[in-house]
Design an enzyme around this catalytic site. Structure first.
Site, PDB file in Angstrom:
ATOM      1  N   PHE A  97     -88.148  20.714  37.828  1.00  0.00           N
ATOM      2  CA  PHE A  97     -88.773  21.948  38.305  1.00  0.00           C
ATOM      3  C   PHE A  97     -89.734  21.736  39.477  1.00  0.00           C
ATOM      4  O   PHE A  97     -90.221  22.697  40.062  1.00  0.00           O
ATOM      5  CB  PHE A  97     -89.513  22.695  37.172  1.00  0.00           C
ATOM      6  CG  PHE A  97     -88.606  23.217  36.098  1.00  0.00           C
ATOM      7  CD1 PHE A  97     -87.762  24.286  36.331  1.00  0.00           C
ATOM      8  CD2 PHE A  97     -88.573  22.617  34.842  1.00  0.00           C
ATOM      9  CE1 PHE A  97     -86.915  24.769  35.340  1.00  0.00           C
ATOM     10  CE2 PHE A  97     -87.721  23.094  33.848  1.00  0.00           C
ATOM     11  CZ  PHE A  97     -86.890  24.175  34.096  1.00  0.00           C
ATOM     12  N   HIS A 101     -85.043  30.513  29.819  1.00  0.00           N
ATOM     13  CA  HIS A 101     -85.229  29.766  31.070  1.00  0.00           C
ATOM     14  C   HIS A 101     -86.032  30.612  32.063  1.00  0.00           C
ATOM     15  O   HIS A 101     -85.859  31.829  32.122  1.00  0.00           O
ATOM     16  CB  HIS A 101     -83.860  29.406  31.661  1.00  0.00           C
ATOM     17  CG  HIS A 101     -83.915  28.347  32.695  1.00  0.00           C
ATOM     18  ND1 HIS A 101     -84.232  28.607  34.014  1.00  0.00           N
ATOM     19  CD2 HIS A 101     -83.698  27.012  32.624  1.00  0.00           C
ATOM     20  CE1 HIS A 101     -84.208  27.480  34.701  1.00  0.00           C
ATOM     21  NE2 HIS A 101     -83.888  26.497  33.883  1.00  0.00           N
ATOM     22  N   TYR A 120     -82.882  19.813  42.005  1.00  0.00           N
ATOM     23  CA  TYR A 120     -82.564  20.761  43.075  1.00  0.00           C
ATOM     24  C   TYR A 120     -81.623  20.075  44.063  1.00  0.00           C
ATOM     25  O   TYR A 120     -81.736  18.867  44.307  1.00  0.00           O
ATOM     26  CB  TYR A 120     -83.830  21.191  43.803  1.00  0.00           C
ATOM     27  CG  TYR A 120     -84.833  21.946  42.946  1.00  0.00           C
ATOM     28  CD1 TYR A 120     -84.497  23.155  42.345  1.00  0.00           C
ATOM     29  CD2 TYR A 120     -86.123  21.457  42.764  1.00  0.00           C
ATOM     30  CE1 TYR A 120     -85.428  23.858  41.574  1.00  0.00           C
ATOM     31  CE2 TYR A 120     -87.057  22.158  41.992  1.00  0.00           C
ATOM     32  CZ  TYR A 120     -86.701  23.350  41.406  1.00  0.00           C
ATOM     33  OH  TYR A 120     -87.618  24.041  40.647  1.00  0.00           O
ATOM     34  N   ASP A 133     -80.650  19.837  36.075  1.00  0.00           N
ATOM     35  CA  ASP A 133     -80.190  19.153  37.282  1.00  0.00           C
ATOM     36  C   ASP A 133     -81.318  19.114  38.305  1.00  0.00           C
ATOM     37  O   ASP A 133     -82.128  20.043  38.341  1.00  0.00           O
ATOM     38  CB  ASP A 133     -79.037  19.968  37.903  1.00  0.00           C
ATOM     39  CG  ASP A 133     -77.721  19.221  37.907  1.00  0.00           C
ATOM     40  OD1 ASP A 133     -77.607  18.232  37.175  1.00  0.00           O
ATOM     41  OD2 ASP A 133     -76.814  19.650  38.632  1.00  0.00           O
TER      42      ASP A 133
END
Length: 220
Positions: free
Chosen positions: A78, A187, A67, A65
């Protein structure tokens, strides 16, 4: 609202973008951006494609997703806008990068520099409502981005797929593992970083593979 996407990608994905689900999705996104505060800025929704042309793709990093807080999302997974405080996952990415490549931790969290070198920074869901994580999931974006991964897998060879976390790892279903390089790690979030993200050395491993096939290494 005009949704940007570079011409080579449009040609490759035109059949997908003509499907009924995609038209419903875009209508949903337009209404959300008109009535709600959403991220990334509408002109940056397709930044992953605009910053990394199809012919240049060498590496694919898959996020989930965008931010969902102010001044963070810029359309690249990211990545955050220059000058923005680094979220926890990005901090851990940079810590591993610095350790792996024996260099300083980057100060700029905008990863466009990576994208311009052939790193497709692809979120599975390309938009989100402000302060509401996952609010645009299961609206059609995942179908679209799965098709993107499949197109890359089918039409290119020797792509490095960096799959960080169980969600990204699930995208293996859309990748021909016999002709691409997959690097899998937990992750980089605070929950996963100490379970194997730190020490995964994905940045040096990616460059070693690119060098082995005669491709230019990424300046991380």
């Amino acid at each position: 609202m005009e949704l940007k996407m570079g011409d080579p990608w449009k040609i490759i994905l035109e059949n997908e973008m003509a499907k009924p689900y995609f038209k419903v999705l875009i209508n949903f996104v337009k209404i959300e951006y008109e009535l709600q505060h959403c991220f990334p800025p509408k002109e940056a929704i397709f930044s992953a494609f605009d910053c990394c042309s199809f012919k240049d793709v060498k590496v694919v990093i898959i996020g989930q997703d965008p931010y969902h807080d102010e001044n963070q999302a810029n359309g690249l997974c990211f990545s955050v806008k220059s000058g923005t405080k680094h979220p926890a996952s990005l901090r851990n990415i940079f810590k591993e990068l610095a350790t792996d490549l024996k260099q300083e931790i980057p100060q700029n969290g905008d990863l466009e520099k990576w994208a311009r070198q052939g790193v497709l920074l692809l979120n599975a869901t390309l938009t989100v409502r402000a302060h509401a994580a996952g609010s645009h999931q299961k609206k059609g974006w995942e179908t679209f981005t799965n098709a993107v991964i499949q197109e890359i897998s089918t039409k290119k060879e020797n792509i490095v797929f960096l799959l960080w976390g169980k969600y990204a790892e699930s995208k293996t279903a859309y990748i021909n593992t016999s002709k691409h390089k997959l690097l899998i790690a937990p992750h980089p979030s605070p929950l996963g970083a100490w379970r194997g993200w730190f020490g995964s050395k994905h940045f040096s491993k990616t460059n070693a593979f690119l060098k082995s096939i005669g491709e230019k290494e990424i300046n991380w």
